[in-house]
Design an enzyme around this catalytic site. Structure first.
Site, short mmCIF file in Angstrom:
data_model
loop_
_atom_site.label_atom_id
_atom_site.label_comp_id
_atom_site.label_asym_id
_atom_site.label_seq_id
_atom_site.Cartn_x
_atom_site.Cartn_y
_atom_site.Cartn_z
N ASN A 199 -4.57 -0.90 12.72
CA ASN A 199 -6.03 -1.60 11.28
C ASN A 199 -7.47 -1.94 11.85
OD1 ASN A 199 -4.15 -1.78 9.07
ND2 ASN A 199 -2.55 -2.14 10.94
N THR B 121 0.84 -1.08 0.03
CA THR B 121 0.17 0.19 -0.05
C THR B 121 0.88 1.42 -0.37
OG1 THR B 121 -2.07 0.93 0.52
CG2 THR B 121 -0.65 0.19 2.25
#
Length: 402
Positions: free
Chosen positions: A397, A189
């Site tokens: 997360n 990412t």
């Protein structure tokens, strides 16, 4: 002593290369801070890119790959954070194309000269009203705001400017990137951008980028996950007026060295800024059967959750490193492996050296940890970068969309 071109390579304060402009704006994709922007070259530039290997490649990533592959030429990149425009089906493709067209119209250039990059939450439609309003407000400036506008969970911008001499002409290379979690290239990412005023053919630039990415961005890992939007892109507009670089150019090695310096720095910045990370981890492997195996072992060690947890806890448990080596398919001298942590040899001939654990544990509290491994199976090497695994990684997360 005679000075060579390579001696001219210097890291300097952030600045855009000649002929490049940029801008950023808060379009409302994130609650605060800029979340959109662009880079623009005053002339069409040679371009190259590498892209995620994730099978669910996002619409803007696909579009950029198609655009660059047309002629290996770009003049602008428009980008946003806060929304990945990924897994949005046909609508996502339509929106990426519209984003490209809006930027092209505003800049008065062809659509096939505009790349698109997006990062953020997967599976949410791109809010095109905000995208259109944002692009309409972008201008051309020397602002570095775009380096912050692309960030998601990053704690700081990741930038570098390198200057060198090519054909006795001053050349600038400026790179910036984002990436903190979901990092396990073959891309991750992350979005990476390099601009330079050097003159180099697009195909040559592509070859150089692909090779250098394998040694840099593809040797970092944070959490073993690969995103849908990753790409690294390079634009070289030739405004420095050097003779176009080829592999036979006298100063080609200088440019390659400067380029690798840019990508290595950015890769290490991503590894050190892993979500929740408190330490940068570097693993150097020697004595590998071949370079590929050296790279494989280094990345396996730095990517092992057991090793990452060991480093977070400052536990000098060298067995974690040995198990990581052993789970690879690389050639290894089972009775001849050496392991050192922060310069202190803990393993020789695959057994403990008897060094005091407390001394090593104390060094594991440093902000950078270096693990050196000798496989005793050849003469090749490999290096990889990563970070420790902390409680904060789970916290970040667990609430990413909150």
């Amino acid at each position: 002593m005679q000075m060579t071109s390579e001696d001219s390579i210097n890291i300097t304060a952030f600045t855009w290369p000649a002929g490049f402009d940029s801008d950023s704006i808060h379009a409302g994709l994130k609650e605060e801070q800029d979340d959109m922007g662009w880079i623009y070259s005053k002339v069409p530039a040679s371009a190259a890119g590498v892209y995620t290997t994730n099978q669910f490649q996002a619409a803007p990533t696909k579009l950029t790959k198609q655009t660059i592959n047309l002629k290996h030429q770009l003049q602008a990149v428009v980008m946003n954070s806060g929304n990945a425009n990924s897994c949005n089906g046909a609508q996502g493709q339509t929106d990426a194309l519209k984003m490209q067209a809006l930027a092209a119209d505003k800049l008065k250039i062809g659509k096939d000269l505009v790349a698109v990059a997006s990062t953020g939450v997967i599976g949410e439609p791109l809010p095109m009203d905000q995208i259109e309003a944002g692009i309409s407000q972008l201008h051309l400036s020397q602002s570095a705001g775009i380096t912050k506008a692309i960030l998601t969970t990053d704690t700081h911008p990741k930038t570098i400017t390198v200057k060198c001499l090519i054909d006795n002409q001053p050349v600038t290379l400026t790179g910036f990137c984002k990436g903190s979690g979901m990092i396990h290239p073959n891309m991750a990412t992350m979005l990476g951008f390099v601009t330079t005023d050097a003159a180099i053919d697009g195909q040559q630039l592509q070859s150089m980028l692909s090779t250098t990415v394998d040694e840099t961005f593809n040797q970092i890992t944070v959490d073993g996950d690969t995103s849908t939007n990753d790409m690294v892109m390079v634009m070289a507009n030739g405004v420095a007026s050097n003779e176009p670089l080829t592999e036979s150019s006298e100063d080609y090695p200088t440019f390659v060295k400067a380029f690798k310096l840019v990508l290595t720095h950015l890769a290490q910045e991503i590894a050190g800024d892993g979500e929740g990370a408190s330490k940068l981890v570097e693993v150097n492997v020697t004595g590998a059967f071949n370079h590929l195996e050296g790279q494989q072992v280094a990345k396996t060690i730095v990517g092992s959750n057991l090793v990452k947890a060991m480093i977070f806890g400052a536990d000098a448990n060298w067995g974690r490193v040995m198990q990581a080596i052993g789970q690879t398919t690389a050639h290894v001298d089972i009775d001849g492996v050496s392991v050192s942590i922060n310069g202190m040899q803990m393993v020789a001939n695959s057994t403990a050296t008897g060094i005091e654990d407390a001394k090593v544990s104390a060094s594991l509290k440093n902000s950078k940890v270096v693990i050196d491994v000798d496989l005793n199976a050849g003469s090749a090497e490999g290096t990889a970068w990563g970070c420790d695994l902390t409680y904060k990684y789970v916290q970040i997360n667990a609430s990413y969309r909150s």
